[in-house]
Design an enzyme around this catalytic site. Structure first.
Site, PDB file in Angstrom:
ATOM      1  N   GLY A   1       0.759  -1.233   0.000  1.00 26.18           N
ATOM      2  CA  GLY A   1       0.000   0.000   0.000  1.00 26.18           C
ATOM      3  C   GLY A   1       0.792   1.287   0.000  1.00 26.18           C
ATOM      4  O   GLY A   1       0.408   2.256  -0.638  1.00 26.18           O
TER       5      GLY A   1
ATOM      6  N   GLU B   1       4.060   4.250   6.194  1.00 22.30           N
ATOM      7  CA  GLU B   1       2.858   3.428   6.027  1.00 22.30           C
ATOM      8  C   GLU B   1       1.790   4.229   5.295  1.00 22.30           C
ATOM      9  O   GLU B   1       1.763   5.456   5.400  1.00 22.30           O
ATOM     10  CB  GLU B   1       2.364   2.989   7.413  1.00 22.30           C
ATOM     11  CG  GLU B   1       1.120   2.147   7.441  1.00 22.30           C
ATOM     12  CD  GLU B   1       1.263   0.783   6.789  1.00 22.30           C
ATOM     13  OE1 GLU B   1       1.390   0.745   5.543  1.00 22.30           O
ATOM     14  OE2 GLU B   1       1.214  -0.229   7.493  1.00 22.30           O
ATOM     15  N   ASP B   2       0.926   3.541   4.570  1.00 24.99           N
ATOM     16  CA  ASP B   2      -0.159   4.235   3.872  1.00 24.99           C
ATOM     17  C   ASP B   2      -1.280   4.623   4.824  1.00 24.99           C
ATOM     18  O   ASP B   2      -1.789   5.725   4.781  1.00 24.99           O
ATOM     19  CB  ASP B   2      -0.689   3.404   2.698  1.00 24.99           C
ATOM     20  CG  ASP B   2      -1.219   2.037   3.095  1.00 24.99           C
ATOM     21  OD1 ASP B   2      -0.997   1.589   4.243  1.00 24.99           O
ATOM     22  OD2 ASP B   2      -1.852   1.391   2.241  1.00 24.99           O
TER      23      ASP B   2
ATOM     24  N   ASP C   1      -5.033   1.965  10.970  1.00 24.20           N
ATOM     25  CA  ASP C   1      -6.386   1.935  11.520  1.00 24.20           C
ATOM     26  C   ASP C   1      -6.372   1.238  12.878  1.00 24.20           C
ATOM     27  O   ASP C   1      -6.213   1.890  13.879  1.00 24.20           O
ATOM     28  CB  ASP C   1      -7.415   1.378  10.540  1.00 24.20           C
ATOM     29  CG  ASP C   1      -6.986   0.118   9.832  1.00 24.20           C
ATOM     30  OD1 ASP C   1      -6.199  -0.673  10.378  1.00 24.20           O
ATOM     31  OD2 ASP C   1      -7.466  -0.098   8.717  1.00 24.20           O
TER      32      ASP C   1
ATOM     33  N   LYS D   1      -6.863   6.390  11.032  1.00 29.05           N
ATOM     34  CA  LYS D   1      -8.256   6.233  11.462  1.00 29.05           C
ATOM     35  C   LYS D   1      -8.293   6.183  12.990  1.00 29.05           C
ATOM     36  O   LYS D   1      -8.213   5.114  13.594  1.00 29.05           O
ATOM     37  CB  LYS D   1      -8.853   4.951  10.883  1.00 29.05           C
ATOM     38  CG  LYS D   1      -9.023   4.967   9.385  1.00 29.05           C
ATOM     39  CD  LYS D   1      -9.685   3.674   8.916  1.00 29.05           C
ATOM     40  CE  LYS D   1      -9.904   3.664   7.432  1.00 29.05           C
ATOM     41  NZ  LYS D   1     -10.538   2.395   6.988  1.00 29.05           N
TER      42      LYS D   1
ATOM     43  N   PHE E   1     -13.794   2.763   4.300  1.00 27.44           N
ATOM     44  CA  PHE E   1     -12.810   2.058   3.476  1.00 27.44           C
ATOM     45  C   PHE E   1     -12.456   2.927   2.281  1.00 27.44           C
ATOM     46  O   PHE E   1     -13.324   3.508   1.642  1.00 27.44           O
ATOM     47  CB  PHE E   1     -13.398   0.721   3.016  1.00 27.44           C
ATOM     48  CG  PHE E   1     -12.399  -0.156   2.341  1.00 27.44           C
ATOM     49  CD1 PHE E   1     -11.482  -0.879   3.078  1.00 27.44           C
ATOM     50  CD2 PHE E   1     -12.359  -0.255   0.957  1.00 27.44           C
ATOM     51  CE1 PHE E   1     -10.543  -1.687   2.455  1.00 27.44           C
ATOM     52  CE2 PHE E   1     -11.438  -1.061   0.322  1.00 27.44           C
ATOM     53  CZ  PHE E   1     -10.523  -1.782   1.072  1.00 27.44           C
ATOM     54  N   VAL E   2     -11.146   3.027   1.970  1.00 25.36           N
ATOM     55  CA  VAL E   2     -10.680   3.867   0.866  1.00 25.36           C
ATOM     56  C   VAL E   2      -9.866   3.060  -0.143  1.00 25.36           C
ATOM     57  O   VAL E   2      -9.263   2.043   0.207  1.00 25.36           O
ATOM     58  CB  VAL E   2      -9.852   5.074   1.365  1.00 25.36           C
ATOM     59  CG1 VAL E   2     -10.718   6.042   2.175  1.00 25.36           C
ATOM     60  CG2 VAL E   2      -8.654   4.630   2.188  1.00 25.36           C
TER      61      VAL E   2
ATOM     62  N   ASP F   1      -6.113  -0.417  -1.878  1.00 24.28           N
ATOM     63  CA  ASP F   1      -6.761  -1.324  -2.814  1.00 24.28           C
ATOM     64  C   ASP F   1      -7.993  -1.992  -2.234  1.00 24.28           C
ATOM     65  O   ASP F   1      -8.201  -1.994  -1.022  1.00 24.28           O
ATOM     66  CB  ASP F   1      -5.785  -2.419  -3.251  1.00 24.28           C
ATOM     67  CG  ASP F   1      -5.544  -3.446  -2.154  1.00 24.28           C
ATOM     68  OD1 ASP F   1      -5.842  -4.628  -2.371  1.00 24.28           O
ATOM     69  OD2 ASP F   1      -5.071  -3.069  -1.058  1.00 24.28           O
TER      70      ASP F   1
ATOM     71  N   ARG G   1      -5.241   0.388  -6.731  1.00 24.70           N
ATOM     72  CA  ARG G   1      -4.014   1.037  -6.232  1.00 24.70           C
ATOM     73  C   ARG G   1      -3.504   2.108  -7.186  1.00 24.70           C
ATOM     74  O   ARG G   1      -2.896   3.081  -6.768  1.00 24.70           O
ATOM     75  CB  ARG G   1      -2.897   0.003  -6.040  1.00 24.70           C
ATOM     76  CG  ARG G   1      -3.076  -0.909  -4.874  1.00 24.70           C
ATOM     77  CD  ARG G   1      -1.801  -1.696  -4.603  1.00 24.70           C
ATOM     78  NE  ARG G   1      -2.023  -2.871  -3.789  1.00 24.70           N
ATOM     79  CZ  ARG G   1      -2.108  -2.855  -2.471  1.00 24.70           C
ATOM     80  NH1 ARG G   1      -1.994  -1.724  -1.819  1.00 24.70           N
ATOM     81  NH2 ARG G   1      -2.305  -3.975  -1.803  1.00 24.70           N
TER      82      ARG G   1
END
Length: 178
Positions: free
Chosen positions: A48, A102-103, A106, A134, A155-156, A162, A168
């Protein structure tokens, strides 16, 4: 930006290229300031974070090195709470200044696993840089040093995020249409 469909789900626009660029500018300025004399090693969390990390690194003016690690805790749109270490670290981390890139954070499970793994190698310092966070899902007790933007628990996809491997490559970030 219009809504898009990926597999069986509809996603609506959430963050534009301009929004993402503002975050990149802010995070890179902070890292350039805080690590001006430290030559950090950036540990990029695959899959990610690869697009975010590539764009972030292009804006860094400090000397730095990169390493890649692949861990996973997602299946579909849900966290499995099971960490799978797929590709490990090969560099010595002892006495290094580490920035884990990190992307999204959460629940915090994946990052907690990474922090334990990295700290066992006795780095000089460790920091976390995440594009998205998050806070309502986060259940751990560690500091996230650099946060691009806090978002709700939706959720994104896009910009590295993805849905079952798809999406992605989208230049913007989309949010699951509830």
């Amino acid at each position: 930006m219009e809504t898009i469909q990926i597999k069986d789900k509809i996603f609506r626009p959430y963050m534009s290229v301009e929004d993402i660029n503002e975050i990149l500018d802010s995070l890179s300025a902070q890292l350039n300031r805080d690590y001006a004399d430290k030559d950090p090693l950036l540990i990029i969390v695959l899959n990610g974070a690869f697009i975010f990390a590539a764009d972030l690194c292009k804006k860094l003016t400090i000397p730095c090195r990169l390493s890649l690690i692949k861990v996973s805790s997602y299946q579909g749109t849900e966290s499995t709470n099971q960490i799978s270490n797929l590709i490990g670290l090969k560099e010595s981390l002892k006495n290094e200044h580490i920035i884990i890139v990190e992307d999204i954070i959460d629940t915090g499970n994946t990052m907690e696993y990474l922090l334990k793994t990295v700290s066992s190698h006795q780095p000089a310092s460790m920091a976390i840089c995440s594009l998205l966070f998050k806070p309502n899902s986060f259940s751990k007790d560690y500091k996230i040093n650099y946060i691009g933007r806090s978002i709700p628990d939706d959720f994104v996809v896009g910009y590295g995020f993805d849905y079952d491997g798809y999406g992605r490559n989208l230049p913007c970030i989309y949010q699951l249409n509830a």
